[in-house]
Design an enzyme around this catalytic site. Structure first.
Site, PDB file in Angstrom:
ATOM      1  N   LYS A  41       0.836  -1.212   0.000  1.00 49.82           N
ATOM      2  CA  LYS A  41       0.000   0.000   0.000  1.00 49.82           C
ATOM      3  C   LYS A  41       0.865   1.254   0.000  1.00 49.82           C
ATOM      4  CE  LYS A  41      -1.545   1.483   4.138  1.00 49.82           C
ATOM      5  NZ  LYS A  41      -1.207   2.856   4.533  1.00 49.82           N
ATOM      6  N   ASN A  42       1.873   1.273   0.873  1.00 51.04           N
ATOM      7  CA  ASN A  42       2.642   2.514   1.034  1.00 51.04           C
ATOM      8  C   ASN A  42       3.626   2.770  -0.108  1.00 51.04           C
ATOM      9  OD1 ASN A  42       1.227   3.042   3.307  1.00 51.04           O
ATOM     10  ND2 ASN A  42       2.853   2.481   4.750  1.00 51.04           N
ATOM     11  N   CYS A 135      -4.249  12.432  13.314  1.00 52.25           N
ATOM     12  CA  CYS A 135      -4.964  11.159  13.196  1.00 52.25           C
ATOM     13  C   CYS A 135      -4.718  10.349  14.459  1.00 52.25           C
ATOM     14  CB  CYS A 135      -4.543  10.398  11.950  1.00 52.25           C
ATOM     15  SG  CYS A 135      -2.927   9.662  12.092  1.00 52.25           S
ATOM     16  N   ARG A 140       0.975  14.513  13.269  1.00 51.85           N
ATOM     17  CA  ARG A 140       1.398  14.333  11.882  1.00 51.85           C
ATOM     18  C   ARG A 140       1.320  15.622  11.044  1.00 51.85           C
ATOM     19  NH1 ARG A 140      -0.869   8.762   9.704  1.00 51.85           N
ATOM     20  NH2 ARG A 140       1.031   8.811   8.481  1.00 51.85           N
ATOM     21  N   ASP A 326       5.549   0.720  11.848  1.00 55.16           N
ATOM     22  CA  ASP A 326       4.356   0.011  11.360  1.00 55.16           C
ATOM     23  C   ASP A 326       4.314  -1.457  11.799  1.00 55.16           C
ATOM     24  OD1 ASP A 326       3.603   2.349  10.163  1.00 55.16           O
ATOM     25  OD2 ASP A 326       4.134   1.757   8.127  1.00 55.16           O
ATOM     26  N   ARG A 418      -8.413  -0.642   5.154  1.00 59.02           N
ATOM     27  CA  ARG A 418      -7.638   0.399   4.471  1.00 59.02           C
ATOM     28  C   ARG A 418      -6.281  -0.128   3.995  1.00 59.02           C
ATOM     29  NH1 ARG A 418      -7.197   5.819   7.629  1.00 59.02           N
ATOM     30  NH2 ARG A 418      -5.844   6.053   5.834  1.00 59.02           N
TER      31      ARG A 418
HETATM   32  C1  EPZ Z   1       4.526   7.055   6.273  1.00 64.64           C
HETATM   33  O1  EPZ Z   1       3.758   8.096   6.870  1.00 64.64           O
HETATM   34  C2  EPZ Z   1       3.634   5.842   6.193  1.00 64.64           C
HETATM   35  N1  EPZ Z   1       2.477   6.163   5.375  1.00 64.64           N
HETATM   36  C3  EPZ Z   1       3.216   5.417   7.584  1.00 64.64           C
HETATM   37  O2  EPZ Z   1       2.470   4.205   7.453  1.00 64.64           O
HETATM   38  C4  EPZ Z   1       4.470   5.122   8.419  1.00 64.64           C
HETATM   39  O3  EPZ Z   1       4.088   4.832   9.746  1.00 64.64           O
HETATM   40  C5  EPZ Z   1       5.387   6.348   8.411  1.00 64.64           C
HETATM   41  O4  EPZ Z   1       5.682   6.758   7.047  1.00 64.64           O
HETATM   42  C6  EPZ Z   1       6.705   6.115   9.118  1.00 64.64           C
HETATM   43  O5  EPZ Z   1       7.358   5.019   8.556  1.00 64.64           O
HETATM   44  C7  EPZ Z   1       2.557   6.061   4.050  1.00 64.64           C
HETATM   45  O6  EPZ Z   1       3.594   5.723   3.493  1.00 64.64           O
HETATM   46  C8  EPZ Z   1       1.332   6.357   3.272  1.00 64.64           C
HETATM   47  P1  EPZ Z   1       6.590  10.547   8.110  1.00 64.64           P
HETATM   48  P2  EPZ Z   1       4.240   9.599   6.805  1.00 64.64           P
HETATM   49  O7  EPZ Z   1       6.383  11.808   7.371  1.00 64.64           O
HETATM   50  O8  EPZ Z   1       4.903   9.846   5.509  1.00 64.64           O
HETATM   51  C9  EPZ Z   1       6.883  13.835  11.547  1.00 64.64           C
HETATM   52  C10 EPZ Z   1       0.681   2.711   7.990  1.00 64.64           C
HETATM   53  O9  EPZ Z   1       0.235   2.134   9.005  1.00 64.64           O
HETATM   54  N2  EPZ Z   1       6.666  14.854  10.493  1.00 64.64           N
HETATM   55  O10 EPZ Z   1       7.810   9.767   7.805  1.00 64.64           O
HETATM   56  O11 EPZ Z   1       3.097  10.459   7.187  1.00 64.64           O
HETATM   57  C11 EPZ Z   1       5.652  12.958  11.767  1.00 64.64           C
HETATM   58  O12 EPZ Z   1       4.687  13.581  12.579  1.00 64.64           O
HETATM   59  C12 EPZ Z   1       1.216   4.095   8.091  1.00 64.64           C
HETATM   60  O13 EPZ Z   1       0.667   2.204   6.860  1.00 64.64           O
HETATM   61  C13 EPZ Z   1       6.752  16.198  10.822  1.00 64.64           C
HETATM   62  O14 EPZ Z   1       7.000  16.573  11.963  1.00 64.64           O
HETATM   63  O15 EPZ Z   1       5.312   9.619   7.979  1.00 64.64           O
HETATM   64  C14 EPZ Z   1       6.275  11.729  12.378  1.00 64.64           C
HETATM   65  O16 EPZ Z   1       6.486  11.940  13.737  1.00 64.64           O
HETATM   66  C15 EPZ Z   1       0.700   4.963   9.126  1.00 64.64           C
HETATM   67  N3  EPZ Z   1       6.552  17.114   9.823  1.00 64.64           N
HETATM   68  C16 EPZ Z   1       7.626  11.627  11.660  1.00 64.64           C
HETATM   69  O17 EPZ Z   1       7.880  12.941  11.133  1.00 64.64           O
HETATM   70  C17 EPZ Z   1       6.298  16.743   8.533  1.00 64.64           C
HETATM   71  O18 EPZ Z   1       6.138  17.630   7.685  1.00 64.64           O
HETATM   72  C18 EPZ Z   1       7.671  10.624  10.522  1.00 64.64           C
HETATM   73  O19 EPZ Z   1       6.554  10.856   9.664  1.00 64.64           O
HETATM   74  C19 EPZ Z   1       6.231  15.389   8.228  1.00 64.64           C
HETATM   75  C20 EPZ Z   1       6.433  14.445   9.224  1.00 64.64           C
END
Ligand code: EPZ
Length: 441
Positions: A41-42, A135, A140, A326, A418
């Protein structure tokens, strides 16, 4: 399921269809046999978003049959693109896009819709994308995506709950250093930089396999990208020229694969996974080995042989190639059955422990302090009614229910739909006693 039907109905109606479903699992069955892992999915989500960068039809194969994929394909059709989706293949034609607004109705259902921000802006010079908001697993924010797009020359305004981005003369390559590693942020900027004028360097980039797939797809369309799979990416943009993508096969879902390995571990059952990339789940395999499981690993198959007695595990979630957030919830479920205390620290998301209370309802003994959970051993779990709270938390409840005595009903399983392709079908195929029912029937 073919999606021609799906696109004739509204997305929220589709979600409502499964909102009333719950899973009933009678625990205690040994599992055995083979399970085929679906596409990730991701990986599929950014690949689908990247098709916006093209002015030709793009074919994607090995898509998982999950709601999030259908939601993003639906978003493309709302923008004016056309999508033929049959089984695991989608033919996407974005030449007809006539709107660059990703509306709240869709983005609020799936925050990964933010992935259209970079490609829409790069291809059309403007777009509006609803702010995704927080969420179940944390706040996030998307500040890092926005800051990096500004560095590429975009003008960004937040108004009325929307991000409005403009770059009427196109984006300009720049040096970007992410303060924090972000998967979605890296993906958005890779896609934006692919059509920017000049060279973009992304330092502190995420290097998950899903990002490697996105970079390779863009590279195979003729964009020079150096450093794929490393934390520094150098992208030579096309100065606005749309891309022409080759057919792209989505990589295997490493989180789905890890979840089935955990199913083998917790139920003490040998299970074989097919169509998996063992390299992508190295950390999960290592942790399960440290818990006493053993493995037979080939090119794209893995067999897990269960431990006689599960040993406790200590783990800290971190970015790839470290232990994935994850998989945190699923390992916590397995740790409830270990013969000693386990410690699990969540470093990526501030609220990713919603499954703790629900696992404790099944009889687990888990203590939470800040970002650390201590999992104490218990004699066994007992079936109960529990609530799924997010995608991976839900799969942890399924794993626990497989070994709980008696019947467990897992409510709100639209979270599972999902991201897990045919979870109950695949688990039934392995011998689990699991059925999907409707609330109130
Ligand atoms: C991706 O989310 C995945 N989703 C998530 O999978 C996964 O948990 C996550 O990466 C971490 O591996 C998809 O690929 C669709 P991040 P993403 O930006 O991109 C902070 C699942 O269960 N951050 O790497 O949203 C954020 O809050 C899911 O399939 C900021 O502060 O994750 C987090 O603490 C859920 N500012 C950290 O960085 C930003 O602008 C990592 O988030 C962006 C992120």
């Amino acid at each position: 399921m073919g999606t021609s039907n799906y696109f004739s109905i509204k997305c929220d109606e589709k979600t409502k269809g499964t909102e009333l479903d719950y899973l009933q699992i009678k625990g205690g069955k040994k599992l055995h046999g083979t399970v085929t892992i679906s596409g990730a999915k991701n990986a599929a989500l950014p690949v689908i978003a990247a098709t916006i960068l093209s002015d030709k039809e793009v074919t994607l194969t090995n898509l998982p049959n999950v709601v999030d994929i259908r939601t993003l394909l639906h978003l493309l059709t709302m923008l004016g693109g056309s999508v033929q989706h049959e089984g695991t293949t989608a033919k996407i034609n974005n030449t007809t896009i006539n709107s660059t607004k990703a509306v709240y109705e869709i983005v609020s259902q799936m925050r990964a819709s933010i992935l259209v921000l970079g490609p829409l802006l790069a291809r059309f010079g403007e777009c509006e994308v609803s702010l995704p908001g927080g969420c179940a697993i944390g706040q996030r924010p998307i500040d890092l995506h926005l800051k990096a797009l500004e560095a590429l020359g975009a003008k960004i305004e937040i108004k009325g709950g929307y991000v409005r981005a403009e770059a009427p003369n196109g984006l300009i390559g720049a040096k970007i250093i992410f303060d924090k590693i972000t998967v979605g942020g890296t993906e958005n900027i890779v896609m934006a930089a692919a059509l920017a004028k000049g060279v973009t360097t992304i330092t502190n980039a995420a290097k998950e396999p899903e990002i490697v797939q996105l970079c390779e797809m863009i590279r195979d369309a003729g964009v020079q990208i150096e450093g794929i799979g490393s934390s520094e990416l150098i992208i030579h943009g096309t100065a606005g020229k749309p891309l022409s993508f080759k057919t792209t096969e989505i990589i295997p879902d490493r989180i789905e694969a890890g979840t089935y390995l955990c199913a083998g571990a917790i139920t003490h059952s040998p299970i074989t996974l097919e169509k998996v990339n063992p390299e992508h789940i190295r950390t999960s395999i290592d942790k399960l080995e440290s818990m006493g499981c053993s493995f037979d690993i080939n090119n794209d198959t893995i067999t897990i042989y269960p431990a006689e007695t599960l040993k406790p595990v200590n783990l800290i979630t971190t970015e790839y190639p470290g232990f994935p957030t994850d998989m945190q919830a699923q390992f916590m479920a397995v740790a409830t059955m270990a013969d000693g205390d386990s410690l699990i620290e969540e470093r990526l998301f501030e609220n990713r422990f919603m499954h703790v209370g629900e696992l404790n309802r099944l009889g687990a003994d888990i203590w939470l302090k800040g970002s650390v959970a201590a999992v104490h051993p218990v004699e066994g779990l007992n079936g109960a009614d529990v609530m799924a709270t997010d995608l991976r938390a839900s799969s942890a409840l399924v794993l626990a229910a497989l070994v709980a005595k008696g019947t467990t009903n897992i409510h709100r399983i639209y979270h599972l739909d999902r991201g897990y392709d045919d979870l109950e079908g695949k688990l039934s195929g392995l011998g689990a006693d699991i059925i999907r029912l409707k609330e109130g029937e």
